[in-house]
Write a protein that holds these residues in place. Structure first.
Motif, PDB file in Angstrom:
ATOM      1  N   ALA A   1       0.879  -1.167   0.000  1.00 17.81           N
ATOM      2  CA  ALA A   1       0.000   0.000   0.000  1.00 17.81           C
ATOM      3  C   ALA A   1       0.917   1.217   0.000  1.00 17.81           C
ATOM      4  CB  ALA A   1      -0.898   0.005   1.229  1.00 17.81           C
ATOM      5  N   VAL A   2       0.693   2.133  -0.919  1.00 15.96           N
ATOM      6  CA  VAL A   2       1.555   3.311  -1.043  1.00 15.96           C
ATOM      7  C   VAL A   2       0.721   4.561  -0.795  1.00 15.96           C
ATOM      8  CG1 VAL A   2       3.129   4.600  -2.544  1.00 15.96           C
ATOM      9  CG2 VAL A   2       2.980   2.101  -2.747  1.00 15.96           C
ATOM     10  N   THR A   3       1.213   5.407   0.101  1.00 15.78           N
ATOM     11  CA  THR A   3       0.558   6.684   0.380  1.00 15.78           C
ATOM     12  C   THR A   3       1.534   7.811   0.099  1.00 15.78           C
ATOM     13  OG1 THR A   3       1.176   6.501   2.717  1.00 15.78           O
ATOM     14  CG2 THR A   3      -1.035   5.757   2.111  1.00 15.78           C
ATOM     15  N   HIS A   4       0.994   8.975  -0.215  1.00 13.01           N
ATOM     16  CA  HIS A   4       1.818  10.164  -0.460  1.00 13.01           C
ATOM     17  C   HIS A   4       1.710  11.031   0.788  1.00 13.01           C
ATOM     18  CE1 HIS A   4       2.878  13.813  -3.164  1.00 13.01           C
ATOM     19  NE2 HIS A   4       3.956  13.192  -2.762  1.00 13.01           N
ATOM     20  N   GLU A   5       2.819  11.161   1.509  1.00 14.97           N
ATOM     21  CA  GLU A   5       2.840  11.898   2.775  1.00 14.97           C
ATOM     22  C   GLU A   5       3.882  13.008   2.682  1.00 14.97           C
ATOM     23  OE1 GLU A   5       3.241   9.137   6.022  1.00 14.97           O
ATOM     24  OE2 GLU A   5       1.862   7.716   5.076  1.00 14.97           O
ATOM     25  N   ASP A   6       3.410  14.233   2.670  1.00 11.71           N
ATOM     26  CA  ASP A   6       4.279  15.397   2.501  1.00 11.71           C
ATOM     27  C   ASP A   6       5.087  15.237   1.212  1.00 11.71           C
ATOM     28  OD1 ASP A   6       3.349  16.653   4.859  1.00 11.71           O
ATOM     29  OD2 ASP A   6       4.694  15.410   6.058  1.00 11.71           O
ATOM     30  N   ASP A   7       6.424  15.208   1.303  1.00 13.20           N
ATOM     31  CA  ASP A   7       7.267  15.091   0.102  1.00 13.20           C
ATOM     32  C   ASP A   7       7.631  13.652  -0.227  1.00 13.20           C
ATOM     33  OD1 ASP A   7       7.279  17.839  -0.178  1.00 13.20           O
ATOM     34  OD2 ASP A   7       9.116  18.099   0.985  1.00 13.20           O
ATOM     35  N   TRP A   8       7.092  12.681   0.504  1.00  8.95           N
ATOM     36  CA  TRP A   8       7.505  11.292   0.359  1.00  8.95           C
ATOM     37  C   TRP A   8       6.358  10.391  -0.055  1.00  8.95           C
ATOM     38  CZ3 TRP A   8      12.529  10.479   0.467  1.00  8.95           C
ATOM     39  CH2 TRP A   8      13.341  11.391   1.144  1.00  8.95           C
ATOM     40  N   TYR A   9       6.707   9.317  -0.744  1.00  9.57           N
ATOM     41  CA  TYR A   9       5.793   8.203  -0.971  1.00  9.57           C
ATOM     42  C   TYR A   9       6.204   7.117   0.022  1.00  9.57           C
ATOM     43  CZ  TYR A   9       4.189  10.370  -5.259  1.00  9.57           C
ATOM     44  OH  TYR A   9       3.638  11.233  -6.175  1.00  9.57           O
ATOM     45  N   VAL A  10       5.259   6.639   0.792  1.00  7.99           N
ATOM     46  CA  VAL A  10       5.534   5.620   1.804  1.00  7.99           C
ATOM     47  C   VAL A  10       4.874   4.320   1.362  1.00  7.99           C
ATOM     48  CG1 VAL A  10       5.281   4.980   4.223  1.00  7.99           C
ATOM     49  CG2 VAL A  10       5.653   7.378   3.614  1.00  7.99           C
ATOM     50  N   ALA A  11       5.678   3.272   1.221  1.00  9.40           N
ATOM     51  CA  ALA A  11       5.196   1.957   0.798  1.00  9.40           C
ATOM     52  C   ALA A  11       5.237   1.015   1.992  1.00  9.40           C
ATOM     53  CB  ALA A  11       6.061   1.414  -0.340  1.00  9.40           C
ATOM     54  N   ARG A  12       4.097   0.370   2.258  1.00  6.74           N
ATOM     55  CA  ARG A  12       3.985  -0.572   3.372  1.00  6.74           C
ATOM     56  C   ARG A  12       3.561  -1.929   2.829  1.00  6.74           C
ATOM     57  NH1 ARG A  12       1.740   4.259   4.864  1.00  6.74           N
ATOM     58  NH2 ARG A  12       2.571   5.214   6.748  1.00  6.74           N
ATOM     59  N   CYS A  13       4.175  -2.965   3.353  1.00  3.52           N
ATOM     60  CA  CYS A  13       3.774  -4.326   2.989  1.00  3.52           C
ATOM     61  C   CYS A  13       2.615  -4.722   3.895  1.00  3.52           C
ATOM     62  CB  CYS A  13       4.945  -5.286   3.170  1.00  3.52           C
ATOM     63  SG  CYS A  13       4.502  -6.988   2.760  1.00  3.52           S
ATOM     64  N   LEU A  14       1.529  -5.236   3.327  1.00  2.00           N
ATOM     65  CA  LEU A  14       0.358  -5.595   4.113  1.00  2.00           C
ATOM     66  C   LEU A  14       0.504  -6.942   4.817  1.00  2.00           C
ATOM     67  CD1 LEU A  14      -2.540  -4.435   1.751  1.00  2.00           C
ATOM     68  CD2 LEU A  14      -1.372  -3.157   3.565  1.00  2.00           C
ATOM     69  N   GLU A  15       1.370  -7.811   4.349  1.00  2.00           N
ATOM     70  CA  GLU A  15       1.509  -9.128   4.944  1.00  2.00           C
ATOM     71  C   GLU A  15       2.472  -9.169   6.131  1.00  2.00           C
ATOM     72  OE1 GLU A  15      -0.107  -9.677   0.890  1.00  2.00           O
ATOM     73  OE2 GLU A  15       1.599  -8.550   1.660  1.00  2.00           O
ATOM     74  N   VAL A  16       3.472  -8.294   6.133  1.00  2.00           N
ATOM     75  CA  VAL A  16       4.434  -8.209   7.242  1.00  2.00           C
ATOM     76  C   VAL A  16       4.640  -6.734   7.574  1.00  2.00           C
ATOM     77  CG1 VAL A  16       5.621 -10.385   6.726  1.00  2.00           C
ATOM     78  CG2 VAL A  16       6.429  -8.277   5.682  1.00  2.00           C
ATOM     79  N   GLU A  17       5.140  -6.466   8.767  1.00  2.00           N
ATOM     80  CA  GLU A  17       5.325  -5.082   9.219  1.00  2.00           C
ATOM     81  C   GLU A  17       6.636  -4.508   8.697  1.00  2.00           C
ATOM     82  OE1 GLU A  17       3.154  -3.192  11.020  1.00  2.00           O
ATOM     83  OE2 GLU A  17       1.734  -4.844  10.808  1.00  2.00           O
TER      84      GLU A  17
END
Length: 70
Positions: A10-26
């Motif tokens: 899951a990728v979100t745009h936060e301020d100047d960054w794109y943050v990518a998180r894996c949904l299956e592991v932290e």
């Protein structure tokens, strides 16, 4: 011998960054572009799985959820 596993990001745009998180592991990473955040997440996951077992992966169904907030 290496194997490939398909995970969900899951990728979100936060301020100047794109943050990518894996949904299956932290595991999460960031980058200045969408593609860079995914590349960095791949690298972080490869490092993570050097020490951790690969989880049983099931199909992930994503759906938007609306909630009321006060």
């Amino acid at each position: 011998m290496s194997e490939q596993v398909r995970l969900t990001a899951a990728v979100t745009h936060e301020d100047d960054w794109y943050v990518a998180r894996c949904l299956e592991v932290e595991v999460a990473s960031q980058g200045s572009t969408f593609e860079e955040s995914l590349d960095n997440l791949r690298e972080a996951l490869e490092l993570y799985f050097e020490d951790e077992p690969v989880p049983a992966v099931h199909d992930v169904i994503t759906a938007p959820v609306q909630v009321r907030v006060a």
